[in-house]
Design a protein around this motif. Structure first.
Motif, PDB file in Angstrom:
ATOM      1  N   GLY A  76       0.836  -1.190   0.000  1.00 41.59           N
ATOM      2  CA  GLY A  76       0.000   0.000   0.000  1.00 41.59           C
ATOM      3  C   GLY A  76       0.867   1.234   0.000  1.00 41.59           C
ATOM      4  N   SER A  77       0.227   2.400   0.053  1.00 38.86           N
ATOM      5  CA  SER A  77       0.924   3.692   0.040  1.00 38.86           C
ATOM      6  C   SER A  77       1.906   3.753  -1.130  1.00 38.86           C
ATOM      7  N   ARG A  78       1.439   3.341  -2.296  1.00 40.19           N
ATOM      8  CA  ARG A  78       2.278   3.292  -3.495  1.00 40.19           C
ATOM      9  C   ARG A  78       2.471   4.680  -4.086  1.00 40.19           C
ATOM     10  N   ASP A  79       3.679   4.921  -4.585  1.00 42.72           N
ATOM     11  CA  ASP A  79       3.968   6.218  -5.185  1.00 42.72           C
ATOM     12  C   ASP A  79       4.993   6.047  -6.291  1.00 42.72           C
ATOM     13  N   VAL A  80       5.097   7.070  -7.146  1.00 39.94           N
ATOM     14  CA  VAL A  80       5.998   7.059  -8.294  1.00 39.94           C
ATOM     15  C   VAL A  80       6.752   8.371  -8.338  1.00 39.94           C
ATOM     16  N   LEU A  81       8.046   8.283  -8.671  1.00 40.62           N
ATOM     17  CA  LEU A  81       8.851   9.461  -8.986  1.00 40.62           C
ATOM     18  C   LEU A  81       9.473   9.209 -10.342  1.00 40.62           C
ATOM     19  N   LEU A  82       9.022   9.931 -11.341  1.00 38.72           N
ATOM     20  CA  LEU A  82       9.565   9.830 -12.691  1.00 38.72           C
ATOM     21  C   LEU A  82      10.596  10.930 -12.845  1.00 38.72           C
ATOM     22  N   LEU A  83      11.837  10.558 -13.134  1.00 39.96           N
ATOM     23  CA  LEU A  83      12.894  11.555 -13.286  1.00 39.96           C
ATOM     24  C   LEU A  83      12.705  12.338 -14.576  1.00 39.96           C
ATOM     25  N   ASP A  84      13.296  13.525 -14.631  1.00 39.25           N
ATOM     26  CA  ASP A  84      13.088  14.425 -15.764  1.00 39.25           C
ATOM     27  C   ASP A  84      13.438  13.811 -17.106  1.00 39.25           C
ATOM     28  N   CYS A  93       6.597   1.858  -1.781  1.00 39.34           N
ATOM     29  CA  CYS A  93       5.386   1.324  -1.164  1.00 39.34           C
ATOM     30  C   CYS A  93       5.723   0.830   0.242  1.00 39.34           C
ATOM     31  N   LEU A  94       4.690   0.540   0.994  1.00 45.92           N
ATOM     32  CA  LEU A  94       4.833  -0.158   2.264  1.00 45.92           C
ATOM     33  C   LEU A  94       4.392  -1.600   2.053  1.00 45.92           C
ATOM     34  N   GLU A  95       5.250  -2.536   2.430  1.00 46.67           N
ATOM     35  CA  GLU A  95       4.932  -3.953   2.372  1.00 46.67           C
ATOM     36  C   GLU A  95       4.438  -4.396   3.747  1.00 46.67           C
ATOM     37  N   THR A  96       3.357  -5.135   3.772  1.00 49.91           N
ATOM     38  CA  THR A  96       2.851  -5.685   5.022  1.00 49.91           C
ATOM     39  C   THR A  96       2.802  -7.199   4.883  1.00 49.91           C
ATOM     40  N   PRO A  97       3.779  -7.897   5.492  1.00 51.46           N
ATOM     41  CA  PRO A  97       3.783  -9.358   5.409  1.00 51.46           C
ATOM     42  C   PRO A  97       2.552  -9.955   6.089  1.00 51.46           C
ATOM     43  N   THR A 104       5.538  -3.243   9.172  1.00 49.58           N
ATOM     44  CA  THR A 104       5.657  -3.019   7.741  1.00 49.58           C
ATOM     45  C   THR A 104       7.117  -2.909   7.321  1.00 49.58           C
ATOM     46  N   LEU A 105       7.307  -2.980   6.031  1.00 51.83           N
ATOM     47  CA  LEU A 105       8.615  -2.785   5.417  1.00 51.83           C
ATOM     48  C   LEU A 105       8.477  -1.649   4.417  1.00 51.83           C
ATOM     49  N   LEU A 106       9.436  -0.756   4.403  1.00 50.32           N
ATOM     50  CA  LEU A 106       9.470   0.323   3.428  1.00 50.32           C
ATOM     51  C   LEU A 106      10.256  -0.183   2.228  1.00 50.32           C
ATOM     52  N   ALA A 107       9.656  -0.147   1.053  1.00 50.31           N
ATOM     53  CA  ALA A 107      10.287  -0.707  -0.139  1.00 50.31           C
ATOM     54  C   ALA A 107      10.373   0.342  -1.239  1.00 50.31           C
ATOM     55  N   SER A 108      11.435   0.239  -2.024  1.00 51.27           N
ATOM     56  CA  SER A 108      11.570   1.085  -3.206  1.00 51.27           C
ATOM     57  C   SER A 108      12.109   0.240  -4.354  1.00 51.27           C
ATOM     58  N   GLN A 109      11.733   0.632  -5.557  1.00 51.28           N
ATOM     59  CA  GLN A 109      12.199  -0.035  -6.750  1.00 51.28           C
ATOM     60  C   GLN A 109      12.712   1.024  -7.722  1.00 51.28           C
ATOM     61  N   ARG A 110      13.885   0.778  -8.291  1.00 52.91           N
ATOM     62  CA  ARG A 110      14.432   1.661  -9.329  1.00 52.91           C
ATOM     63  C   ARG A 110      14.137   1.014 -10.672  1.00 52.91           C
ATOM     64  N   PRO A 128      12.984  -2.712   7.284  1.00 50.21           N
ATOM     65  CA  PRO A 128      11.887  -2.746   8.258  1.00 50.21           C
ATOM     66  C   PRO A 128      11.514  -1.320   8.643  1.00 50.21           C
ATOM     67  N   PHE A 129      10.232  -1.077   8.815  1.00 48.03           N
ATOM     68  CA  PHE A 129       9.748   0.261   9.132  1.00 48.03           C
ATOM     69  C   PHE A 129       8.904   0.198  10.385  1.00 48.03           C
ATOM     70  N   PHE A 130       9.389   0.815  11.445  1.00 46.85           N
ATOM     71  CA  PHE A 130       8.676   0.883  12.712  1.00 46.85           C
ATOM     72  C   PHE A 130       8.643   2.331  13.161  1.00 46.85           C
ATOM     73  N   VAL A 131       7.540   2.785  13.708  1.00 47.55           N
ATOM     74  CA  VAL A 131       7.433   4.143  14.212  1.00 47.55           C
ATOM     75  C   VAL A 131       8.458   4.335  15.330  1.00 47.55           C
ATOM     76  N   ASN A 132       9.192   5.430  15.266  1.00 46.92           N
ATOM     77  CA  ASN A 132      10.192   5.802  16.280  1.00 46.92           C
ATOM     78  C   ASN A 132      11.311   4.778  16.438  1.00 46.92           C
ATOM     79  N   ALA A 133      11.668   4.086  15.378  1.00 44.45           N
ATOM     80  CA  ALA A 133      12.765   3.118  15.443  1.00 44.45           C
ATOM     81  C   ALA A 133      13.604   3.224  14.180  1.00 44.45           C
ATOM     82  N   GLY A 134      14.895   3.069  14.325  1.00 46.99           N
ATOM     83  CA  GLY A 134      15.800   3.090  13.186  1.00 46.99           C
ATOM     84  C   GLY A 134      15.830   1.742  12.499  1.00 46.99           C
ATOM     85  N   ALA A 135      16.286   1.758  11.282  1.00 45.42           N
ATOM     86  CA  ALA A 135      16.406   0.513  10.517  1.00 45.42           C
ATOM     87  C   ALA A 135      17.603  -0.272  11.025  1.00 45.42           C
ATOM     88  N   VAL A 136      17.420  -1.534  11.313  1.00 46.52           N
ATOM     89  CA  VAL A 136      18.509  -2.400  11.761  1.00 46.52           C
ATOM     90  C   VAL A 136      18.945  -3.354  10.658  1.00 46.52           C
TER      91      VAL A 136
END
Length: 168
Positions: A76-84, A93-97, A104-110, A128-136
């Motif tokens: 969910g929360s899918r988005d696109v950035l098209l370069l110039d 997007c956010l992945e929810t296993p 959730t997991l924060l994912a990006s694709q190039r 991995p994406f957790f509120v108030n936590a850094g990525a380990v």
């Protein structure tokens, strides 16, 4: 994969979101041929760097087997950035296993534009994406498969150090 849950402003956005949906259908459905057809010919430098540090590559055929693939995962929360240039883009997007109890997991694709005019996947990254936590940990993938990086605490002062490869 929801048809839309973010703004779209162009046909290219729609094509990229469809390519992203195809990636997740292949990933969750175990479609190795479909997965391999998505990838660009280049290798992602981040994957190569992790491998040079001793990381273990898990090839796509191993990740797509029954019991290994993320069946039931939603995005969910899918988005696109098209370069110039119009020839390179990122999707996120956010992945929810399945069974993750809200984690959730924060994912990006190039993506890069292929010679045939189709979008080709160049890199996939997940943390991995957790509120108030850094990525380990981070997962970096390209046409070869995926390699994980795990952050370890510096033993001298317990300050997190940069991502390092887990010991075999």
């Amino acid at each position: 994969v929801p048809d839309s849950d973010g703004p779209r402003t162009s046909d290219a956005d729609d094509a990229l979101l469809q390519a992203q949906a195809t990636f997740y259908q292949a990933l969750t459905g175990g479609d190795a041929a479909g997965m391999m057809s998505l990838w660009a010919a280049d290798e992602d430098p981040d994957v190569s760097d992790f491998l040079s540090l001793g990381g273990r590559l898990d090839p796509w055929d191993a990740q797509l087997r029954d019991g290994a693939r993320p069946e039931g995962m939603t995005i969910g929360s899918r988005d696109v950035l098209l370069l110039d240039s119009g020839k390179e883009a990122w999707t996120t997007c956010l992945e929810t296993p399945a069974g993750s109890m809200g984690q959730t997991l924060l994912a990006s694709q190039r993506w890069v534009m292929g010679e045939d005019g189709a979008w080709k996947l160049s890199a996939h990254r997940t943390i991995p994406f957790f509120v108030n936590a850094g990525a380990v940990a981070t997962l970096r993938c390209d046409k070869r498969g995926c390699v994980a990086g795990i952050r370890e605490a510096d033993k001298a002062d317990q300050v997190p150090s940069p991502f390092v490869m887990p010991s075999p």
